[in-house]
Design a protein around this motif. Structure first.
Motif, PDB file in Angstrom:
ATOM      1  N   PHE A 114     -99.330 -62.567 -75.942  1.00 40.60           N
ATOM      2  CA  PHE A 114    -100.540 -62.349 -76.708  1.00 40.60           C
ATOM      3  C   PHE A 114    -100.248 -61.380 -77.840  1.00 40.60           C
ATOM      4  O   PHE A 114     -99.591 -60.357 -77.631  1.00 40.60           O
ATOM      5  CB  PHE A 114    -101.637 -61.779 -75.803  1.00 40.60           C
ATOM      6  CG  PHE A 114    -102.808 -61.237 -76.572  1.00 40.60           C
ATOM      7  CD1 PHE A 114    -103.748 -62.109 -77.090  1.00 40.60           C
ATOM      8  CD2 PHE A 114    -102.939 -59.892 -76.799  1.00 40.60           C
ATOM      9  CE1 PHE A 114    -104.831 -61.622 -77.822  1.00 40.60           C
ATOM     10  CE2 PHE A 114    -104.018 -59.394 -77.518  1.00 40.60           C
ATOM     11  CZ  PHE A 114    -104.961 -60.262 -78.026  1.00 40.60           C
ATOM     12  N   THR A 115    -100.712 -61.719 -79.022  1.00 42.35           N
ATOM     13  CA  THR A 115    -100.669 -60.766 -80.124  1.00 42.35           C
ATOM     14  C   THR A 115    -102.066 -60.677 -80.706  1.00 42.35           C
ATOM     15  O   THR A 115    -102.897 -61.558 -80.516  1.00 42.35           O
ATOM     16  CB  THR A 115     -99.692 -61.185 -81.244  1.00 42.35           C
ATOM     17  OG1 THR A 115    -100.207 -62.342 -81.897  1.00 42.35           O
ATOM     18  CG2 THR A 115     -98.308 -61.446 -80.707  1.00 42.35           C
ATOM     19  N   HIS A 116    -102.302 -59.631 -81.448  1.00 45.28           N
ATOM     20  CA  HIS A 116    -103.626 -59.409 -82.015  1.00 45.28           C
ATOM     21  C   HIS A 116    -103.714 -59.859 -83.471  1.00 45.28           C
ATOM     22  O   HIS A 116    -104.631 -59.500 -84.173  1.00 45.28           O
ATOM     23  CB  HIS A 116    -104.021 -57.940 -81.876  1.00 45.28           C
ATOM     24  CG  HIS A 116    -105.474 -57.707 -82.110  1.00 45.28           C
ATOM     25  ND1 HIS A 116    -106.449 -58.248 -81.303  1.00 45.28           N
ATOM     26  CD2 HIS A 116    -106.129 -57.041 -83.075  1.00 45.28           C
ATOM     27  CE1 HIS A 116    -107.635 -57.899 -81.762  1.00 45.28           C
ATOM     28  NE2 HIS A 116    -107.469 -57.175 -82.834  1.00 45.28           N
ATOM     29  N   ALA A 117    -102.762 -60.645 -83.919  1.00 48.01           N
ATOM     30  CA  ALA A 117    -102.804 -61.169 -85.289  1.00 48.01           C
ATOM     31  C   ALA A 117    -101.822 -62.333 -85.385  1.00 48.01           C
ATOM     32  O   ALA A 117    -100.708 -62.261 -84.858  1.00 48.01           O
ATOM     33  CB  ALA A 117    -102.437 -60.091 -86.296  1.00 48.01           C
ATOM     34  N   ASP A 118    -102.264 -63.393 -86.063  1.00 48.23           N
ATOM     35  CA  ASP A 118    -101.399 -64.567 -86.196  1.00 48.23           C
ATOM     36  C   ASP A 118    -100.063 -64.233 -86.846  1.00 48.23           C
ATOM     37  O   ASP A 118     -99.038 -64.792 -86.473  1.00 48.23           O
ATOM     38  CB  ASP A 118    -102.109 -65.660 -86.999  1.00 48.23           C
ATOM     39  CG  ASP A 118    -103.232 -66.329 -86.220  1.00 48.23           C
ATOM     40  OD1 ASP A 118    -103.253 -66.223 -84.980  1.00 48.23           O
ATOM     41  OD2 ASP A 118    -104.087 -66.962 -86.864  1.00 48.23           O
TER      42      ASP A 118
ATOM     43  N   ILE B 155     -92.838 -65.825 -82.264  1.00 46.20           N
ATOM     44  CA  ILE B 155     -92.270 -67.170 -82.117  1.00 46.20           C
ATOM     45  C   ILE B 155     -90.819 -67.189 -82.591  1.00 46.20           C
ATOM     46  O   ILE B 155     -89.959 -67.796 -81.950  1.00 46.20           O
ATOM     47  CB  ILE B 155     -93.120 -68.207 -82.877  1.00 46.20           C
ATOM     48  CG1 ILE B 155     -94.460 -68.393 -82.163  1.00 46.20           C
ATOM     49  CG2 ILE B 155     -92.397 -69.543 -82.983  1.00 46.20           C
ATOM     50  CD1 ILE B 155     -95.470 -69.186 -82.962  1.00 46.20           C
ATOM     51  N   GLN B 156     -90.531 -66.506 -83.689  1.00 46.36           N
ATOM     52  CA  GLN B 156     -89.141 -66.420 -84.161  1.00 46.36           C
ATOM     53  C   GLN B 156     -88.258 -65.777 -83.101  1.00 46.36           C
ATOM     54  O   GLN B 156     -87.137 -66.236 -82.849  1.00 46.36           O
ATOM     55  CB  GLN B 156     -89.066 -65.618 -85.461  1.00 46.36           C
ATOM     56  CG  GLN B 156     -89.589 -66.345 -86.663  1.00 46.36           C
ATOM     57  CD  GLN B 156     -89.496 -65.491 -87.927  1.00 46.36           C
ATOM     58  OE1 GLN B 156     -89.340 -64.276 -87.885  1.00 46.36           O
ATOM     59  NE2 GLN B 156     -89.603 -66.152 -89.066  1.00 46.36           N
ATOM     60  N   ALA B 157     -88.747 -64.702 -82.501  1.00 43.45           N
ATOM     61  CA  ALA B 157     -87.962 -64.002 -81.472  1.00 43.45           C
ATOM     62  C   ALA B 157     -87.772 -64.878 -80.235  1.00 43.45           C
ATOM     63  O   ALA B 157     -86.682 -64.913 -79.650  1.00 43.45           O
ATOM     64  CB  ALA B 157     -88.656 -62.691 -81.094  1.00 43.45           C
ATOM     65  N   ILE B 158     -88.818 -65.593 -79.842  1.00 42.60           N
ATOM     66  CA  ILE B 158     -88.731 -66.489 -78.679  1.00 42.60           C
ATOM     67  C   ILE B 158     -87.702 -67.578 -78.937  1.00 42.60           C
ATOM     68  O   ILE B 158     -86.866 -67.883 -78.077  1.00 42.60           O
ATOM     69  CB  ILE B 158     -90.120 -67.085 -78.359  1.00 42.60           C
ATOM     70  CG1 ILE B 158     -91.050 -65.982 -77.817  1.00 42.60           C
ATOM     71  CG2 ILE B 158     -90.013 -68.251 -77.384  1.00 42.60           C
ATOM     72  CD1 ILE B 158     -92.516 -66.366 -77.766  1.00 42.60           C
TER      73      ILE B 158
ATOM     74  N   LYS C  32     -96.145 -68.817 -72.845  1.00 36.62           N
ATOM     75  CA  LYS C  32     -97.393 -69.281 -73.432  1.00 36.62           C
ATOM     76  C   LYS C  32     -97.802 -68.250 -74.489  1.00 36.62           C
ATOM     77  O   LYS C  32     -97.954 -67.070 -74.187  1.00 36.62           O
ATOM     78  CB  LYS C  32     -98.467 -69.380 -72.350  1.00 36.62           C
ATOM     79  CG  LYS C  32     -99.757 -69.995 -72.825  1.00 36.62           C
ATOM     80  CD  LYS C  32    -100.776 -70.066 -71.712  1.00 36.62           C
ATOM     81  CE  LYS C  32    -100.669 -71.408 -71.061  1.00 36.62           C
ATOM     82  NZ  LYS C  32    -101.804 -71.687 -70.154  1.00 36.62           N
ATOM     83  N   VAL C  33     -97.957 -68.699 -75.731  1.00 37.47           N
ATOM     84  CA  VAL C  33     -98.265 -67.797 -76.847  1.00 37.47           C
ATOM     85  C   VAL C  33     -99.726 -67.965 -77.247  1.00 37.47           C
ATOM     86  O   VAL C  33    -100.170 -69.077 -77.527  1.00 37.47           O
ATOM     87  CB  VAL C  33     -97.338 -68.085 -78.052  1.00 37.47           C
ATOM     88  CG1 VAL C  33     -97.648 -67.153 -79.205  1.00 37.47           C
ATOM     89  CG2 VAL C  33     -95.871 -67.959 -77.641  1.00 37.47           C
ATOM     90  N   ILE C  34    -100.441 -66.846 -77.260  1.00 41.72           N
ATOM     91  CA  ILE C  34    -101.869 -66.833 -77.597  1.00 41.72           C
ATOM     92  C   ILE C  34    -102.089 -65.773 -78.662  1.00 41.72           C
ATOM     93  O   ILE C  34    -101.518 -64.690 -78.597  1.00 41.72           O
ATOM     94  CB  ILE C  34    -102.710 -66.531 -76.346  1.00 41.72           C
ATOM     95  CG1 ILE C  34    -102.458 -67.624 -75.293  1.00 41.72           C
ATOM     96  CG2 ILE C  34    -104.188 -66.441 -76.683  1.00 41.72           C
ATOM     97  CD1 ILE C  34    -103.013 -67.304 -73.940  1.00 41.72           C
ATOM     98  N   SER C  35    -102.950 -66.082 -79.638  1.00 40.70           N
ATOM     99  CA  SER C  35    -103.117 -65.194 -80.783  1.00 40.70           C
ATOM    100  C   SER C  35    -104.588 -65.029 -81.162  1.00 40.70           C
ATOM    101  O   SER C  35    -105.473 -65.626 -80.559  1.00 40.70           O
ATOM    102  CB  SER C  35    -102.331 -65.768 -81.967  1.00 40.70           C
ATOM    103  OG  SER C  35    -102.305 -64.859 -83.039  1.00 40.70           O
ATOM    104  N   ILE C  36    -104.796 -64.226 -82.202  1.00 45.17           N
ATOM    105  CA  ILE C  36    -106.123 -64.010 -82.785  1.00 45.17           C
ATOM    106  C   ILE C  36    -105.983 -64.024 -84.301  1.00 45.17           C
ATOM    107  O   ILE C  36    -105.044 -63.446 -84.836  1.00 45.17           O
ATOM    108  CB  ILE C  36    -106.718 -62.648 -82.356  1.00 45.17           C
ATOM    109  CG1 ILE C  36    -107.024 -62.639 -80.869  1.00 45.17           C
ATOM    110  CG2 ILE C  36    -107.974 -62.325 -83.153  1.00 45.17           C
ATOM    111  CD1 ILE C  36    -107.581 -61.324 -80.367  1.00 45.17           C
ATOM    112  N   ASP C  37    -106.854 -64.668 -84.981  1.00 42.99           N
ATOM    113  CA  ASP C  37    -107.065 -64.648 -86.435  1.00 42.99           C
ATOM    114  C   ASP C  37    -107.588 -65.983 -86.933  1.00 42.99           C
ATOM    115  O   ASP C  37    -108.526 -66.035 -87.685  1.00 42.99           O
ATOM    116  CB  ASP C  37    -105.823 -64.287 -87.253  1.00 42.99           C
ATOM    117  CG  ASP C  37    -105.711 -62.801 -87.528  1.00 42.99           C
ATOM    118  OD1 ASP C  37    -106.706 -62.083 -87.342  1.00 42.99           O
ATOM    119  OD2 ASP C  37    -104.625 -62.367 -87.926  1.00 42.99           O
ATOM    120  N   GLY C  38    -106.916 -67.066 -86.575  1.00 44.24           N
ATOM    121  CA  GLY C  38    -107.343 -68.372 -87.053  1.00 44.24           C
ATOM    122  C   GLY C  38    -106.795 -68.715 -88.423  1.00 44.24           C
ATOM    123  O   GLY C  38    -107.438 -69.384 -89.214  1.00 44.24           O
ATOM    124  N   GLN C  39    -105.573 -68.270 -88.700  1.00 52.75           N
ATOM    125  CA  GLN C  39    -104.938 -68.590 -89.979  1.00 52.75           C
ATOM    126  C   GLN C  39    -104.356 -70.001 -89.949  1.00 52.75           C
ATOM    127  O   GLN C  39    -103.969 -70.511 -88.903  1.00 52.75           O
ATOM    128  CB  GLN C  39    -103.825 -67.591 -90.280  1.00 52.75           C
ATOM    129  CG  GLN C  39    -104.320 -66.192 -90.502  1.00 52.75           C
ATOM    130  CD  GLN C  39    -103.180 -65.229 -90.795  1.00 52.75           C
ATOM    131  OE1 GLN C  39    -102.018 -65.600 -90.845  1.00 52.75           O
ATOM    132  NE2 GLN C  39    -103.520 -63.966 -90.985  1.00 52.75           N
TER     133      GLN C  39
END
Length: 94
Positions: free
Chosen positions: A1-5, A12-15, A25-32
């Protein structure tokens, strides 16, 4: 989880660099739009659209200046976007 896209794109680059795609499982916030692209590719599970609060602030300020009664709570829409509903959001200005 991150607090910004934008943070999510770095995660994702690091993964990918660690060879761990499909494990996390990657989950985010912003909607970019960039996050929507990654949802489409399967790199991000979902992002929650962070509501733009400025319009509601202006309406609330105008009502307060006019002496109108203000509600205790103003609900802002912040939908969760995933592959299932991506077609509603991708390519649009929310």
């Amino acid at each position: 989880f991150t607090h910004a896209d934008i943070m999510t794109l770095g995660a994702i680059q690091a993964i990918k660099a660690a060879g761990r795609e499909g494990e996390i499982k990657v989950i985010s916030i912003d909607g970019q739009e960039a996050a929507f692209d990654e949802i489409e590719k399967g790199s991000i599970t979902s992002t929650t659209v962070y509501p733009v609060i400025a319009p509601m602030n202006i309406v609330a300020a105008a009502k307060a200046l006019a002496g109108e009664k203000m509600p205790e709570f103003i609900k802002l829409d912040s939908p969760v976007v995933s592959k299932e509903n991506l077609f509603h959001y991708k390519g649009t200005t929310y």
